[in-house]
Design an enzyme around this catalytic site. Sequence first.
Site, PDB file in Angstrom:
ATOM      1  N   GLY A 139       0.846  -1.192   0.000  1.00  0.00           N
ATOM      2  CA  GLY A 139       0.000   0.000   0.000  1.00  0.00           C
ATOM      3  C   GLY A 139       0.878   1.236   0.000  1.00  0.00           C
ATOM      4  O   GLY A 139       2.103   1.156   0.150  1.00  0.00           O
ATOM      5  N   LEU A 140       0.230   2.369  -0.150  1.00  0.00           N
ATOM      6  CA  LEU A 140       0.949   3.650  -0.198  1.00  0.00           C
ATOM      7  C   LEU A 140       1.660   3.932   1.124  1.00  0.00           C
ATOM      8  O   LEU A 140       1.306   3.356   2.158  1.00  0.00           O
ATOM      9  CB  LEU A 140      -0.047   4.775  -0.480  1.00  0.00           C
ATOM     10  CG  LEU A 140      -0.719   4.784  -1.849  1.00  0.00           C
ATOM     11  CD1 LEU A 140      -1.877   5.783  -1.848  1.00  0.00           C
ATOM     12  CD2 LEU A 140       0.292   5.125  -2.945  1.00  0.00           C
ATOM     13  N   SER A 141       2.605   4.837   1.074  1.00  0.00           N
ATOM     14  CA  SER A 141       3.234   5.313   2.300  1.00  0.00           C
ATOM     15  C   SER A 141       2.153   5.972   3.165  1.00  0.00           C
ATOM     16  O   SER A 141       1.339   6.734   2.658  1.00  0.00           O
ATOM     17  CB  SER A 141       4.321   6.334   1.949  1.00  0.00           C
ATOM     18  OG  SER A 141       4.859   6.883   3.123  1.00  0.00           O
TER      19      SER A 141
ATOM     20  N   SER B  11      -0.314   4.375   4.480  1.00  0.00           N
ATOM     21  CA  SER B  11      -1.594   3.656   4.397  1.00  0.00           C
ATOM     22  C   SER B  11      -1.872   2.871   5.675  1.00  0.00           C
ATOM     23  O   SER B  11      -3.021   2.556   5.983  1.00  0.00           O
ATOM     24  CB  SER B  11      -1.607   2.726   3.170  1.00  0.00           C
ATOM     25  OG  SER B  11      -0.563   1.778   3.256  1.00  0.00           O
TER      26      SER B  11
ATOM     27  N   LYS C 108       0.486   0.147   6.788  1.00  0.00           N
ATOM     28  CA  LYS C 108       1.123  -1.182   6.735  1.00  0.00           C
ATOM     29  C   LYS C 108       1.898  -1.512   8.024  1.00  0.00           C
ATOM     30  O   LYS C 108       1.687  -2.554   8.633  1.00  0.00           O
ATOM     31  CB  LYS C 108       2.099  -1.274   5.541  1.00  0.00           C
ATOM     32  CG  LYS C 108       1.466  -1.028   4.203  1.00  0.00           C
ATOM     33  CD  LYS C 108       2.497  -1.085   3.093  1.00  0.00           C
ATOM     34  CE  LYS C 108       3.569  -0.027   3.146  1.00  0.00           C
ATOM     35  NZ  LYS C 108       3.089   1.370   3.051  1.00  0.00           N
TER      36      LYS C 108
ATOM     37  N   SER D 296       5.994  -1.879  -2.002  1.00  0.00           N
ATOM     38  CA  SER D 296       6.005  -2.802  -3.155  1.00  0.00           C
ATOM     39  C   SER D 296       4.991  -2.359  -4.212  1.00  0.00           C
ATOM     40  O   SER D 296       3.965  -3.002  -4.396  1.00  0.00           O
ATOM     41  CB  SER D 296       5.777  -4.244  -2.709  1.00  0.00           C
ATOM     42  OG  SER D 296       4.795  -4.396  -1.717  1.00  0.00           O
TER      43      SER D 296
HETATM   44  P1  ADP Z   1       2.934   2.786   6.318  1.00  0.00           P
HETATM   45  O1  ADP Z   1       3.708   1.737   7.063  1.00  0.00           O
HETATM   46  O2  ADP Z   1       1.934   2.203   5.350  1.00  0.00           O
HETATM   47  O3  ADP Z   1       3.802   3.833   5.689  1.00  0.00           O
HETATM   48  P2  ADP Z   1       2.248   3.725   8.929  1.00  0.00           P
HETATM   49  O4  ADP Z   1       1.756   2.491   9.615  1.00  0.00           O
HETATM   50  O5  ADP Z   1       3.650   4.166   9.213  1.00  0.00           O
HETATM   51  O6  ADP Z   1       2.024   3.574   7.372  1.00  0.00           O
HETATM   52  O7  ADP Z   1       1.303   4.957   9.261  1.00  0.00           O
HETATM   53  C1  ADP Z   1      -0.113   4.858   9.243  1.00  0.00           C
HETATM   54  C2  ADP Z   1      -0.729   5.953  10.134  1.00  0.00           C
HETATM   55  O8  ADP Z   1      -2.142   5.925  10.002  1.00  0.00           O
HETATM   56  C3  ADP Z   1      -0.414   5.762  11.614  1.00  0.00           C
HETATM   57  O9  ADP Z   1      -0.188   7.021  12.192  1.00  0.00           O
HETATM   58  C4  ADP Z   1      -1.711   5.142  12.152  1.00  0.00           C
HETATM   59  O10 ADP Z   1      -1.933   5.426  13.516  1.00  0.00           O
HETATM   60  C5  ADP Z   1      -2.765   5.804  11.278  1.00  0.00           C
HETATM   61  N1  ADP Z   1      -3.996   5.020  11.118  1.00  0.00           N
HETATM   62  C6  ADP Z   1      -5.254   5.472  11.287  1.00  0.00           C
HETATM   63  N2  ADP Z   1      -6.159   4.498  11.077  1.00  0.00           N
HETATM   64  C7  ADP Z   1      -5.467   3.394  10.766  1.00  0.00           C
HETATM   65  C8  ADP Z   1      -5.859   2.056  10.464  1.00  0.00           C
HETATM   66  N3  ADP Z   1      -7.138   1.656  10.432  1.00  0.00           N
HETATM   67  N4  ADP Z   1      -4.877   1.161  10.182  1.00  0.00           N
HETATM   68  C9  ADP Z   1      -3.595   1.553  10.199  1.00  0.00           C
HETATM   69  N5  ADP Z   1      -3.165   2.789  10.490  1.00  0.00           N
HETATM   70  C10 ADP Z   1      -4.092   3.718  10.782  1.00  0.00           C
END
Ligand code: ADP
Length: 199
Positions: free
Chosen positions: A32-34, A36, A38, A106
């Site tokens: 997924g996007l940055s 998102s 993950k 990815s």
């Molecule tokens: P990624 O790893 O995809 O770049 P992150 O996990 O670092 O994303 O960041 C996601 C952000 O979105 C976090 O601050 C998280 O608390 C917030 N968020 C809000 N709702 C959700 C959700 N349902 N699932 C995951 N993250 C969420």
Amino acid sequence: MTNIHPIHDRIVQRSEREATNGHRAGVVWLTGLSGSGKSTIAAAVERELFSASHFVVLLDGDNVRTGLCGDLGFSLEDRKENIRRIAETAKLFVAAGAQVLCSFVSPTREIRSMAKNIIGADDFYEVFVNTPLEVCEARDVKGLYVKARAGEIKGFTGIDSPYEAPESPFLDLKTADQTVEASAGEVVLAIRDQLALQR
Ligand code: ADP
């Protein structure tokens, strides 16, 4: 010449490890996007599975980009090599009986299909962390979208580099109106059935 690999009978088999662990091994691949969600979801899933005494391993940018892939950048070629090494690592952990959570943007179907081929389709569970760009950008956890919009980061996925959504993921996770706990719960529920010893 009845057995050209005599040692094969002696090494501990994956099935033996799975029987001891009480669960099957496999890779949950979060794409997924940055921003998102993950990493946040993967960490919550890891915690829940670990609490249930599962052998669980989390691979993400933080523990991979510093060492194993520390020599790689973000060109298309380097992104591919990054994912190739991660997939090979995940495969080794699967052979060791682990449930592996991989949290990586990815961005292309080609890259994810390479990971799937290395790991093996039967052990690969693709989770699309399906969060709209506007939501990811509003979250802007690491301030990267602001920089990408300002042109300070080139080739940022979703802004000036494409993200190709999975066509038929194992799980399509829509996080925008969901708590982290609910999102993680969906993943755990989906893989609990798939990775249970008896199914
Ligand atoms: P990624 O790893 O995809 O770049 P992150 O996990 O670092 O994303 O960041 C996601 C952000 O979105 C976090 O601050 C998280 O608390 C917030 N968020 C809000 N709702 C959700 C959700 N349902 N699932 C995951 N993250 C969420």
